[in-house]
Design a protein around this motif. Structure first.
Motif, PDB file in Angstrom:
ATOM      1  N   UNK A 155     136.523  15.274 114.112  1.00  0.00           N
ATOM      2  CA  UNK A 155     136.709  16.713 114.345  1.00  0.00           C
ATOM      3  C   UNK A 155     137.649  16.924 115.529  1.00  0.00           C
ATOM      4  N   UNK A 156     137.395  16.175 116.604  1.00  0.00           N
ATOM      5  CA  UNK A 156     138.222  16.298 117.806  1.00  0.00           C
ATOM      6  C   UNK A 156     139.637  15.783 117.568  1.00  0.00           C
ATOM      7  N   UNK A 157     139.754  14.660 116.862  1.00  0.00           N
ATOM      8  CA  UNK A 157     141.081  14.093 116.592  1.00  0.00           C
ATOM      9  C   UNK A 157     141.921  15.046 115.748  1.00  0.00           C
ATOM     10  N   UNK A 158     141.283  15.738 114.806  1.00  0.00           N
ATOM     11  CA  UNK A 158     142.015  16.706 113.993  1.00  0.00           C
ATOM     12  C   UNK A 158     142.460  17.895 114.840  1.00  0.00           C
ATOM     13  N   UNK A 159     141.596  18.339 115.759  1.00  0.00           N
ATOM     14  CA  UNK A 159     141.971  19.446 116.643  1.00  0.00           C
ATOM     15  C   UNK A 159     143.171  19.067 117.504  1.00  0.00           C
ATOM     16  N   UNK A 160     143.181  17.837 118.014  1.00  0.00           N
ATOM     17  CA  UNK A 160     144.313  17.371 118.819  1.00  0.00           C
ATOM     18  C   UNK A 160     145.584  17.307 117.967  1.00  0.00           C
ATOM     19  N   UNK A 291     136.868  20.837 110.763  1.00  0.00           N
ATOM     20  CA  UNK A 291     136.771  19.594 110.003  1.00  0.00           C
ATOM     21  C   UNK A 291     137.952  18.678 110.254  1.00  0.00           C
ATOM     22  N   UNK A 292     138.394  18.007 109.195  1.00  0.00           N
ATOM     23  CA  UNK A 292     139.444  16.997 109.336  1.00  0.00           C
ATOM     24  C   UNK A 292     139.948  16.614 107.959  1.00  0.00           C
ATOM     25  N   UNK A 293     141.152  16.081 107.952  1.00  0.00           N
ATOM     26  CA  UNK A 293     141.710  15.520 106.725  1.00  0.00           C
ATOM     27  C   UNK A 293     141.165  14.099 106.533  1.00  0.00           C
ATOM     28  N   UNK A 294     141.066  13.612 105.300  1.00  0.00           N
ATOM     29  CA  UNK A 294     140.564  12.246 105.079  1.00  0.00           C
ATOM     30  C   UNK A 294     141.319  11.187 105.876  1.00  0.00           C
ATOM     31  N   UNK A 295     142.628  11.344 106.003  1.00  0.00           N
ATOM     32  CA  UNK A 295     143.419  10.370 106.761  1.00  0.00           C
ATOM     33  C   UNK A 295     143.041  10.388 108.237  1.00  0.00           C
ATOM     34  N   UNK A 296     142.731  11.559 108.769  1.00  0.00           N
ATOM     35  CA  UNK A 296     142.297  11.663 110.162  1.00  0.00           C
ATOM     36  C   UNK A 296     140.967  10.955 110.357  1.00  0.00           C
ATOM     37  N   UNK A 297     140.064  11.133 109.410  1.00  0.00           N
ATOM     38  CA  UNK A 297     138.751  10.476 109.497  1.00  0.00           C
ATOM     39  C   UNK A 297     138.917   8.957 109.548  1.00  0.00           C
ATOM     40  N   UNK A 298     139.754   8.416 108.672  1.00  0.00           N
ATOM     41  CA  UNK A 298     139.952   6.964 108.639  1.00  0.00           C
ATOM     42  C   UNK A 298     140.631   6.476 109.913  1.00  0.00           C
ATOM     43  N   UNK A 299     141.588   7.238 110.433  1.00  0.00           N
ATOM     44  CA  UNK A 299     142.283   6.831 111.649  1.00  0.00           C
ATOM     45  C   UNK A 299     141.350   6.873 112.853  1.00  0.00           C
TER      46      UNK A 299
END
Length: 349
Positions: A155-160, A291-299
């Motif tokens: 969630x945080x990585x997607x926000x960044x 939320x986040x994109x699937x690629x963000x979750x994996x990264x």
């Protein structure tokens, strides 16, 4: 199996539930650790908010009572006949999000949204049945309690990412709860050179420093906008509003430079007054992130596995499933020094 089941506001019961039937494309995960999210806490304190108590969810077709939990890690126990990417014994984390799957990822995350633990049974249980597409393998070296932070860190990585943070940027995070702290972690991983953190709690600010903040300020004792503009007269490149109140909303805009981005990460419980002229006069771009994109979750697995990533201060308590109400939800409501509380299922203390 034993599970923590949401029935209604202030009504979560630890009880026996049947394990769901495994379909050909499903994976049976023996849950190791599960984190209590702010969304779970909102459902406990104020729900139903997202819980389909009386009307079936559009995607899953299910309704409550529902097993809570969408931040969890575990080990594959069994796979369906058509599962090809995973096998028994694999260490995994679960992407709990269900979407339409028919649109580009950046749009799809906002359409037809459903989640394990909110719209179908989740991870506050000894076992969880999950579609293969939602299960992500993690390195054998990654501890499973740490792995339970992949979902909120995503969630945080997607926000960044939505804030367009790049190496060398200066950023500010308003609110140092779990998502605010993880936003600091994600901003550091993205290469931010300076990270300001603001909160009303000295304990949370110390955690912010431990996980990567370079400047901290208790806003009981100082003005965050002035604090930032002592060094950055026009403001920082990106700000992240993770507290969910008007004061931090206003401050995040006021401390962002022209053409920089103010990202709303917190879920605001109340409406607030806002004049868009503030943006017009400042040149600040406003964004929000869900939320986040699937690629963000994996990264995020890579970010969490990096030796430079420190999330240990964020995990403040580990509890048993039987104690989830008093030691988990009620503690989070009464003890503001808590950050992430993890529930032990099959994981080792």
């Amino acid at each position: 199996m034993k599970a923590a089941v949401w029935y209604d506001r202030k009504d979560i019961r630890v009880e026996e539930r049947n394990i769901k039937t495994l379909k050909d494309t499903d994976v049976l995960v023996k849950v190791a650790w599960a984190g209590i999210c702010g969304t779970d806490l909102h459902e406990y304190e104020f729900g139903p908010i997202f819980m389909p108590k009386d009307t079936p969810n559009e995607i899953t077709g299910e309704m409550g009572p529902m097993v809570l939990g969408h931040e969890f890690s575990g080990i594959v126990e069994q796979v369906g006949d058509n599962v090809s990417t995973l096998k028994k014994g694999d260490k995994v984390v679960v992407n709990p999000v269900y979407t339409s799957g028919k649109l580009p990822a950046e749009i799809d995350r906002y359409t037809g949204l459903g989640s394990l633990g909110l719209h179908t049974d989740g991870g506050f249980a000894e076992y969880a049945v999950v579609s293969e597409t939602n299960v992500v393998q993690i390195p054998d070296s990654m501890p499973l309690d740490k792995a339970a932070l992949v979902e909120p860190l995503a969630v945080a990585a997607q926000a960044v990412k939505d804030g367009s943070v790049k190496p060398g940027d200066a950023v500010a995070v308003f609110g140092c709860g779990p998502i605010g702290l993880l936003t600091i972690v994600a901003a550091k991983a993205a290469g931010a050179k300076e990270i300001y953190a603001f909160d009303l709690s000295d304990e949370k600010l110390e955690k912010a420093r431990e996980v990567g903040a370079t400047q901290i300020l208790n806003t009981k004792t100082g003005d965050p906008v002035s604090f930032i503009k002592e060094k950055y007269p026009f403001g920082v490149d990106a700000t992240f509003e993770a507290a969910g109140v008007k004061a931090t909303f206003d401050a995040s805009i006021a401390s962002t430079r022209p053409t920089g981005t103010a990202v709303i990460v917190a879920v605001h419980a109340k409406n607030l007054d806002f004049n868009p002229v503030v943006l017009m006069l400042s040149g600040v771009k406003m964004s929000s992130s869900l939320g986040y994109e699937p690629a963000t979750f994996k990264d995020t697995v890579r970010i969490l596995n990096d030796a430079n990533t420190n999330v240990d201060p964020i995990i403040t308590k580990r509890i048993k499933l039987d104690d989830v109400v008093e030691e988990g939800f009620e503690t989070l409501l009464s003890d503001m020094t808590q950050a992430k509380i993890l529930i032990q299922l099959s994981g080792q203390l």
